[in-house]
Design a protein around this motif. Structure first.
Motif, PDB file in Angstrom:
ATOM      1  N   VAL A  84       0.833  -1.195   0.000  1.00  0.00           N
ATOM      2  CA  VAL A  84       0.000   0.000   0.000  1.00  0.00           C
ATOM      3  C   VAL A  84       0.873   1.253   0.000  1.00  0.00           C
ATOM      4  O   VAL A  84       1.840   1.354   0.746  1.00  0.00           O
ATOM      5  CB  VAL A  84      -0.947   0.006   1.216  1.00  0.00           C
ATOM      6  CG1 VAL A  84      -1.752   1.297   1.265  1.00  0.00           C
ATOM      7  CG2 VAL A  84      -1.881  -1.197   1.152  1.00  0.00           C
ATOM      8  N   ASP A  86       0.784   5.566   0.099  1.00  0.00           N
ATOM      9  CA  ASP A  86       0.006   6.761   0.432  1.00  0.00           C
ATOM     10  C   ASP A  86       0.842   7.991   0.087  1.00  0.00           C
ATOM     11  O   ASP A  86       1.826   8.284   0.748  1.00  0.00           O
ATOM     12  CB  ASP A  86      -0.355   6.767   1.918  1.00  0.00           C
ATOM     13  CG  ASP A  86      -1.199   7.980   2.310  1.00  0.00           C
ATOM     14  OD1 ASP A  86      -1.496   8.818   1.433  1.00  0.00           O
ATOM     15  OD2 ASP A  86      -1.558   8.086   3.503  1.00  0.00           O
ATOM     16  N   ASN A 218      -6.757  10.855   2.924  1.00  0.00           N
ATOM     17  CA  ASN A 218      -5.877  10.475   1.819  1.00  0.00           C
ATOM     18  C   ASN A 218      -6.370   9.191   1.152  1.00  0.00           C
ATOM     19  O   ASN A 218      -6.924   8.313   1.819  1.00  0.00           O
ATOM     20  CB  ASN A 218      -4.451  10.246   2.323  1.00  0.00           C
ATOM     21  CG  ASN A 218      -3.817  11.506   2.863  1.00  0.00           C
ATOM     22  OD1 ASN A 218      -4.333  12.610   2.682  1.00  0.00           O
ATOM     23  ND2 ASN A 218      -2.697  11.354   3.538  1.00  0.00           N
ATOM     24  N   ASN A 220      -5.290   5.835  -0.500  1.00  0.00           N
ATOM     25  CA  ASN A 220      -4.172   4.912  -0.648  1.00  0.00           C
ATOM     26  C   ASN A 220      -4.282   4.151  -1.968  1.00  0.00           C
ATOM     27  O   ASN A 220      -5.348   4.114  -2.586  1.00  0.00           O
ATOM     28  CB  ASN A 220      -4.139   3.912   0.514  1.00  0.00           C
ATOM     29  CG  ASN A 220      -3.848   4.584   1.833  1.00  0.00           C
ATOM     30  OD1 ASN A 220      -3.261   5.652   1.871  1.00  0.00           O
ATOM     31  ND2 ASN A 220      -4.263   3.967   2.926  1.00  0.00           N
TER      32      ASN A 220
END
Length: 231
Positions: A84, A86, A218, A220
């Protein structure tokens, strides 16, 4: 939950189950619908909200791939599970920018793990970055990972539509079925005809929900890669 990375995630899981003799064959399927995606993640189409030029158009369709332990035709040679990423982006109308860093990271990780150069593949294909995300990914690879793509790169979101004729799709296609529609049909046919022998297929996914969108959190992203080779 893999979002638009579902197609490669499914191929990877099924391939591992076949390789470990848990099953002998499998069908991997994915689908998406434009109106459903707009209603869930942005605004209902009936709302008539204006779209930015970076907006991608969620594809409506379904696609399936059949995998078998019978070793002939095209094989799943290897796969790289992504992590992941971000980048602090919150714009649901620029998902290409959200996902491009994840695609660049997974390409870099795959090449390092397999000890290969970028030119090993006849084609490197990302999922649904669209017109602007495609260019941003090239920048991410060059600036962050010191990898320069050659002419063997394209994006399914750009390939699926004629962007010059279909203005409503803006930056190109997106959605879980976007990359599958291209790879499970057009790319597969080219590999059967041996016009392509080694393809690195990367499906990208934006991991967000309506709650994240409304809370302005945010977005991701993740990207999984799978190497397809003609036997």
């Amino acid at each position: 939950y893999g979002a638009c990375s579902t197609s490669v995630l499914g191929l990877t899981i099924a391939s591992n189950m076949i390789e470990s003799n848990q099953i002998k064959n499998a069908v991997v399927s994915t689908s998406s619908h434009n109106n459903a995606a707009e209603k869930q993640f942005r605004y209902p189409v009936e709302y008539g909200g204006p779209k930015r030029k970076t907006t991608t158009f969620t594809c409506t369709g379904g696609a399936s791939a059949y995998l078998s332990s019978n070793k002939k035709g095209i094989k799943v040679e290897s796969a790289t599970i992504g992590t992941v990423v971000d980048m602090g982006i919150k714009d649901v109308y620029h998902i290409g920018a959200v996902m491009s860093p994840a695609a660049a990271k997974t390409i870099n990780d795959h090449l390092k793990d397999t000890k290969r150069e970028i030119g090993y593949y006849d084609l490197i294909l990302t999922g649904d970055l669209g017109k602007y995300g495609k260019e941003k990914k090239k920048d991410n690879l060059t600036e962050v990972h010191d990898i320069k793509l050659k002419d063997n790169y394209n994006d399914c979101g750009v390939m699926l539509y004629d962007l010059k004729k279909q203005k409503e799709v803006k930056a190109g296609g997106s959605g879980p079925v976007c990359s599958a529609l291209v790879v499970f049909s057009y790319i597969y046919q080219l590999m059967q005809e041996k016009k392509l022998k080694k393809v690195l297929f990367l499906a990208t996914g934006a991991l967000f929900s309506p709650i994240l969108f409304y809370q302005k959190e945010n977005i991701n992203s993740i990207c999984h890669a799978i190497s397809l080779e003609v036997l």
